[in-house]
Every structure is written in C-alpha cells, then in structure tokens.
Write a protein that holds these residues in place. Sequence first.
Motif, PDB file in Angstrom:
ATOM      1  N   HIS A  17       2.813  -3.805   6.583  1.00 32.89           N
ATOM      2  CA  HIS A  17       1.934  -3.102   5.647  1.00 32.89           C
ATOM      3  C   HIS A  17       1.597  -1.701   6.109  1.00 32.89           C
ATOM      4  O   HIS A  17       1.711  -0.737   5.368  1.00 32.89           O
ATOM      5  CB  HIS A  17       0.630  -3.883   5.462  1.00 32.89           C
ATOM      6  CG  HIS A  17       0.756  -4.968   4.450  1.00 32.89           C
ATOM      7  ND1 HIS A  17       1.173  -4.711   3.171  1.00 32.89           N
ATOM      8  CD2 HIS A  17       0.540  -6.286   4.515  1.00 32.89           C
ATOM      9  CE1 HIS A  17       1.214  -5.840   2.499  1.00 32.89           C
ATOM     10  NE2 HIS A  17       0.839  -6.824   3.302  1.00 32.89           N
ATOM     11  N   LEU A  18       1.178  -1.616   7.398  1.00 32.66           N
ATOM     12  CA  LEU A  18       0.727  -0.330   7.908  1.00 32.66           C
ATOM     13  C   LEU A  18       1.888   0.654   7.999  1.00 32.66           C
ATOM     14  O   LEU A  18       1.757   1.817   7.613  1.00 32.66           O
ATOM     15  CB  LEU A  18       0.063  -0.527   9.271  1.00 32.66           C
ATOM     16  CG  LEU A  18      -0.759   0.654   9.741  1.00 32.66           C
ATOM     17  CD1 LEU A  18      -1.882   0.938   8.766  1.00 32.66           C
ATOM     18  CD2 LEU A  18      -1.315   0.384  11.112  1.00 32.66           C
ATOM     19  N   SER A  19       3.048   0.180   8.468  1.00 30.16           N
ATOM     20  CA  SER A  19       4.203   1.072   8.576  1.00 30.16           C
ATOM     21  C   SER A  19       4.608   1.564   7.198  1.00 30.16           C
ATOM     22  O   SER A  19       4.940   2.733   7.019  1.00 30.16           O
ATOM     23  CB  SER A  19       5.391   0.364   9.214  1.00 30.16           C
ATOM     24  OG  SER A  19       4.983  -0.409  10.286  1.00 30.16           O
TER      25      SER A  19
ATOM     26  N   LEU B 263       9.518  -3.326   6.824  1.00 28.76           N
ATOM     27  CA  LEU B 263       8.319  -2.640   7.282  1.00 28.76           C
ATOM     28  C   LEU B 263       7.093  -3.524   7.082  1.00 28.76           C
ATOM     29  O   LEU B 263       7.003  -4.258   6.107  1.00 28.76           O
ATOM     30  CB  LEU B 263       8.131  -1.344   6.495  1.00 28.76           C
ATOM     31  CG  LEU B 263       9.291  -0.360   6.576  1.00 28.76           C
ATOM     32  CD1 LEU B 263       9.037   0.815   5.659  1.00 28.76           C
ATOM     33  CD2 LEU B 263       9.465   0.118   7.999  1.00 28.76           C
TER      34      LEU B 263
ATOM     35  N   LEU C 170       2.236   4.232   6.095  1.00 29.95           N
ATOM     36  CA  LEU C 170       2.388   5.496   6.821  1.00 29.95           C
ATOM     37  C   LEU C 170       3.692   6.189   6.487  1.00 29.95           C
ATOM     38  O   LEU C 170       3.744   7.411   6.386  1.00 29.95           O
ATOM     39  CB  LEU C 170       2.296   5.236   8.325  1.00 29.95           C
ATOM     40  CG  LEU C 170       0.889   4.867   8.760  1.00 29.95           C
ATOM     41  CD1 LEU C 170       0.862   4.463  10.211  1.00 29.95           C
ATOM     42  CD2 LEU C 170      -0.049   6.024   8.519  1.00 29.95           C
ATOM     43  N   ILE C 171       4.765   5.405   6.291  1.00 32.24           N
ATOM     44  CA  ILE C 171       6.038   6.043   5.948  1.00 32.24           C
ATOM     45  C   ILE C 171       5.961   6.663   4.561  1.00 32.24           C
ATOM     46  O   ILE C 171       6.415   7.780   4.338  1.00 32.24           O
ATOM     47  CB  ILE C 171       7.192   5.027   6.067  1.00 32.24           C
ATOM     48  CG1 ILE C 171       7.507   4.841   7.540  1.00 32.24           C
ATOM     49  CG2 ILE C 171       8.422   5.498   5.318  1.00 32.24           C
ATOM     50  CD1 ILE C 171       8.741   4.071   7.821  1.00 32.24           C
TER      51      ILE C 171
ATOM     52  N   VAL D 267      -4.662   9.505  -2.381  1.00 34.96           N
ATOM     53  CA  VAL D 267      -5.855   8.921  -1.783  1.00 34.96           C
ATOM     54  C   VAL D 267      -6.902   8.654  -2.864  1.00 34.96           C
ATOM     55  O   VAL D 267      -7.522   7.590  -2.908  1.00 34.96           O
ATOM     56  CB  VAL D 267      -6.407   9.857  -0.687  1.00 34.96           C
ATOM     57  CG1 VAL D 267      -7.776   9.405  -0.231  1.00 34.96           C
ATOM     58  CG2 VAL D 267      -5.457   9.903   0.493  1.00 34.96           C
TER      59      VAL D 267
ATOM     60  N   VAL E  50      -5.763   5.629  -5.010  1.00 33.15           N
ATOM     61  CA  VAL E  50      -5.935   4.357  -4.310  1.00 33.15           C
ATOM     62  C   VAL E  50      -7.422   4.008  -4.207  1.00 33.15           C
ATOM     63  O   VAL E  50      -7.815   2.855  -4.367  1.00 33.15           O
ATOM     64  CB  VAL E  50      -5.286   4.431  -2.907  1.00 33.15           C
ATOM     65  CG1 VAL E  50      -5.481   3.133  -2.168  1.00 33.15           C
ATOM     66  CG2 VAL E  50      -3.815   4.749  -3.028  1.00 33.15           C
TER      67      VAL E  50
ATOM     68  N   LEU F  86      -8.599  -4.578  -6.940  1.00 28.07           N
ATOM     69  CA  LEU F  86      -7.145  -4.590  -6.759  1.00 28.07           C
ATOM     70  C   LEU F  86      -6.513  -5.766  -7.493  1.00 28.07           C
ATOM     71  O   LEU F  86      -7.026  -6.877  -7.469  1.00 28.07           O
ATOM     72  CB  LEU F  86      -6.811  -4.711  -5.281  1.00 28.07           C
ATOM     73  CG  LEU F  86      -6.968  -3.458  -4.432  1.00 28.07           C
ATOM     74  CD1 LEU F  86      -6.796  -3.804  -2.973  1.00 28.07           C
ATOM     75  CD2 LEU F  86      -5.947  -2.427  -4.855  1.00 28.07           C
TER      76      LEU F  86
ATOM     77  N   LEU G 280       3.258   7.743   3.238  1.00 32.21           N
ATOM     78  CA  LEU G 280       2.410   8.926   3.407  1.00 32.21           C
ATOM     79  C   LEU G 280       3.226  10.088   3.960  1.00 32.21           C
ATOM     80  O   LEU G 280       3.087  11.232   3.509  1.00 32.21           O
ATOM     81  CB  LEU G 280       1.238   8.604   4.346  1.00 32.21           C
ATOM     82  CG  LEU G 280       0.264   9.744   4.632  1.00 32.21           C
ATOM     83  CD1 LEU G 280      -0.452  10.161   3.363  1.00 32.21           C
ATOM     84  CD2 LEU G 280      -0.761   9.356   5.681  1.00 32.21           C
TER      85      LEU G 280
ATOM     86  N   THR H  62      -8.957   0.605  -5.658  1.00 30.05           N
ATOM     87  CA  THR H  62      -9.563  -0.336  -4.718  1.00 30.05           C
ATOM     88  C   THR H  62     -11.011  -0.623  -5.076  1.00 30.05           C
ATOM     89  O   THR H  62     -11.447  -1.776  -5.086  1.00 30.05           O
ATOM     90  CB  THR H  62      -9.497   0.233  -3.287  1.00 30.05           C
ATOM     91  OG1 THR H  62      -8.210   0.760  -3.072  1.00 30.05           O
ATOM     92  CG2 THR H  62      -9.788  -0.838  -2.280  1.00 30.05           C
TER      93      THR H  62
ATOM     94  N   ILE I 190       0.851  -1.187   0.000  1.00 27.63           N
ATOM     95  CA  ILE I 190       0.000   0.000   0.000  1.00 27.63           C
ATOM     96  C   ILE I 190       0.884   1.234   0.000  1.00 27.63           C
ATOM     97  O   ILE I 190       1.166   1.813   1.036  1.00 27.63           O
ATOM     98  CB  ILE I 190      -0.954  -0.020   1.204  1.00 27.63           C
ATOM     99  CG1 ILE I 190      -1.707  -1.349   1.213  1.00 27.63           C
ATOM    100  CG2 ILE I 190      -1.917   1.131   1.133  1.00 27.63           C
ATOM    101  CD1 ILE I 190      -2.432  -1.616   2.489  1.00 27.63           C
TER     102      ILE I 190
END
Lengths: 340, 286
Positions: A114-116, A112, A119-120, A249, A252, A260, A122, A256, A59
Amino acid sequence: MKSEFFTVLRSPVFWGAIILLALGPFVLPSYYLHIATLTLIYIALASSWNIVGGIGGQISLAHSLFVGTGAVLSSALLLKLGINMWLGMVIAALVSGLMGAIISFIDFRFRLGHLSFALITLAFAEMGEIIVIGTEALGGASGLFLPKDKGDLLAFQFGSGAGIFWVMLTLAVGAILINLAVLNLPLGFYLRTIRDNEAAAQAIGVNILRNKTIAMVISAMFTSVIGTAYARYLTFVDPYQLASPVLTVEIVLIATVGGLGKAFGPALGAVLLIPLGEILRGKLGGSLPGLHYFVYGAVVIAVILATPRGLLPALQSRLASWRGSAKSEAKKPSIAAPGA
Amino acid sequence: MDELLQALAQGFLVGSTYGLLALGMGLIYSVSGLVNFAHGDFFSLGMYLCFALFSAFALDPYVSLVITLPAMMLIGAGVYQFLIRPIAGHHLLMVIQLTLGLALLVQNGILMVFGGQFERTPSIVESKLVLLGPVVVRMPHVIACLASFGIAAALYVLLRSTDWGRAIRSVHQNAKAAALMGIDVGRVRMLTFAAGLGLLAIAAALIVPGTPMHPSLGLRYTVITLIVMVLGGMTNFVGIMLAGLVIGISEALGTIYLSDMLGMLMPYLIFVVIMLLRPQGLLKAA
C-alpha cells in the motif's frame, strides 16, 4: 444486491434533488453559483477517485496526473494545433486511461504494498508536474489561456455561469452513478474482495490484474474528462493548480473525510469541505494571510477526530441506532452499530 | 573533474542532512507504523523557531537548540497524545489525513506569524569556507554533515543497547507481545514521537544557517524525507543515511550535468527505479 443501483435510479428523491439543484443558476447570486460549481467539480473528482481508492482500496496519489492531462493536454492541443476541444477531451481521456493501465501493471508486476504504491504514484505525480512546467508546448510554468467562453457548444463552450454549472452537475451525477454501478456489478465485489484480502481473493480465482486495471482505467478516464471541463471553467490553465500533487491531496482528503468506498461518501465530504474552504477564504482571506487555511486545517482535524471512520458511515450508524432504539423499545434493547 | 568533485561533495553534505531528516520519520514509523505527512512542516517550524530566537535575542542557531529541542519534543508529545493516539487503529488513510491537516495548521500558523517572504537566519560560522583540495565547501554544511553522522551513530547505539532502545524495538516487532512483557506501548510511542520531533529540531538548527526558508516549503521537505526513508528500507537507520546520500548526490549531479528539469526529475526517477527493483529498500530492513 443488484437492485441498489436501480433503487437509486428509480428513486424520486434522487431525481428531485437533481432537478432542484439544476434550478440553482436561476436563484443563486454569482458568488454562490461559483461555490456550487466548485463543489460539484470536487464531488465528481472525489467520487472518481473513490473507485480506485475507496472501493478498490488502492491509495493512488497519481490522480493529479489525470486531471492535469485532461486540462493541459486538451488545452494545448486546441491552442497549439487547433484541434477541437471535444476531440482533445477524448484524446486526453485515452492518454489518461493508458497511464492508468501502465500504473496498474507496474503495481501488479512488482507487487507493491500500500505504502509503496502511494509513494510511487506520488512520485509519478511530482514528475508529471515538473514535466508540464518544463515543457513549453504544454504551456510551461506560465500556463495556458483558453479563448473566452462564448457558449459555442461545438467548440466545447457552455456559456459562463449556468451552462458550465449544468455540465458539472452532469459530471458529478455521472461519477456517483458510476460508483453505484461499480459497487453493484461483479467488478465492485471483486474489488472489495481484493481490498479486504488480496491473497484470499486470488485463491478463489479473482483476476487481480484485470479488475484493478479496469477500475483504474475507468477512474483515470473520467477524472481526465472532469479535468478538461475544469480547465474550461477556469479558462486559465495553471499547471501549479491543475497538475500539482496538492490537488490529489485535496481529493483524497475529501473522499476520506466523507467516507471511503461509499457511493455518496465523497460527495458528502465535498459538500462539507469545499463551501467551508471557499467561505473561509472569502471571509478571512483578506485579513491575515494563512488564517483561512489555518481554520480549515483545524476543522479537518476536528472532523477526523470526531468521525474517524468517515462522515457518512458515522451518520448512517447514528441513524441506524436511532431507528433501532425507536423500534426496540417494545422488543429488545437496541443494538448500536459498533463505535456509535 | 573539479566540477564533478565539487558536486559530489555538495551532494554528500546535503544528502547527510536528508538522512538526518528521514531518521526522525523512520523512528516514528518504526514504533507506530505512522507516516507523518506533517514532518516537513514541523521541520520548517524548527527553522522558524531558530529564526525567531535569533531575531529576538540574537541567539546563534546552534545555541538556540537549548530552547528549540525541548519545545519541539513537548509539541511532539502533545500531538501524539491528543491527536494521533485517539484515532490510532483506524484506516491508515485517516491517520495520514490527520497529519495532512496538521501540516496545513503548522504551515499557515507560520505564515500568519512570520509572513510569506523568504527569511534567512545567519550564524557566526556561516561565511567560513573549508578547502578540501580543489573542493570548496561551506562550514555550516560540514558541521551539519558531521553532526548528522554522529547523531545517526548515537541513535544506533541507543537502539542497540539501552532499555529505551530495546523497548522501541520490541514495540516495532510486536506491539501486543511488548505490552504483555510489561512495556507501556502508548508511552513508548509518545516518547518516540517526541524524540522524532526532537531530531527535527536538531536538523533545523544544523540546516538553518544560510538556508532560505519559506512557509510553503514544508511539503517538499516531507516528500524528499519520505523518499529517503522508503529507499532506506523504512526502519533501517544505516540504509536511511545511505539513501540520503544517494538522493543528495543524484540531485547535485542532475542539476549540474543535465537540464534543470531533468535534474529535478532525477531523485524521483531514481526512487521509482530502486523501488521497483529493490522494493525492500537499499538495505534489508533491520
């Protein structure tokens, strides 16, 4: 499996649809031509993102960085240093590719999640916007104005209306074909293996860093090229629009909602959402500020609730179960796709 | 020196409210694994509810909490029950996109009702100043800071030693096992979502006095909150409060000692560096 790419390449329906679309500028009034062009831009952007985010399952929220580089860097090179925009496009694409490679390396080096990762990337995108807005050489907060489009091909000018529409059509078709090619090359199989189970992929000898980096670099460079063309289309290069994470955003969201990891999924999402957004803006934008986005948000929520696996997979399974039940009337009870 | 102390105090006070914002998000994440991208917009909604109550009945923000707290909790329970629960278990991105759609809805709902100009909600304590040696701070900030730490402590005790807290922690550890032990997982998640938005209502009442608000600021609050939550180790409430202070102080120092641009970059830079060097967050997840 490899033949899917060539099946589409040989398919008369595919090329017929493109030729039909290419005739668009001759019949569409300018307002609808604008919506069509915008839709093609977002098909291209969302499909490029799909290589990393859909097929690769990473992501990435950094894609506004690549659009911004393609748009702002090439325009700044033209306006401040007089560098031809074709060359500027190539330079911006190389810079974007390099940034993509660095992001991939950081992802790999620091393992990393998925979430990290989201966010990184981002945070990188936010930093990119702040840097562009704070740097006068890149146009700062007031943005850059490109010279009027006189249709001079050598100066990256395609003529307004039809010319730029064909450019966007080429980019959109190109992005979809890249998706198809990646899906059918070993790269695509590696990427999906990594997406589905990274540890298992590594155990059977898939080179994770190499494959993720290739996917990211392809995606970043193509996104950057689209960014340059998008800047040419808009003429006014606004950092708050082209370098803003809000753009990512949107991209994506389209990918989505469409589906995907499917070659045509993001395109379907763009075809649904972009005209919807533009028409709502046209019809409701003047009456009450916020109303068109309010309706847009409501439609997005409704679509997600109705097809939580994406539009294209939902359509396909609906089609499959319809075909299945037509066939199976003679033989056995239909096997509906899960969730249909 | 005075300038440094002033910046530190300011950053500390603002940072504690960042921590409070992130507590709500962390609470929701801990039981449903859901990152709520509409968080900042719901926070905006809380502030605008205070504003509406002030405009209509001249209610002080601290008093209007009596109405906004239950209202926000009801909204939270409804959102979870009717929007998020049906698609729970699908692709992580789908759920995130749904909350982004929700953010659009809330943000533009606010825009439609209140218009696009900046608004402020005053309070009786707004203009009071507190002197701490050479440092001058505003009363609402002090109240917000004290309340944030108070709420964080209360939440900590609640999670440690009440049945509700134990239910939440068990769902967080293993939802299937919790269900086998007779815990209604769906109900716990709904209540937690409601509690998360309730925390936002409290945060809104604490922050609203004197803070300019605009419908479009929601996403910015969401991003700052996300950064604080991740830095704090997602579900570690002590870590989250600490991360709020780190971000608040770095922002305050950055804007004073560096250029505007570097000051704005500071929280993101710190976030990236800490994420790379300590991916588990400042403190280990509880």
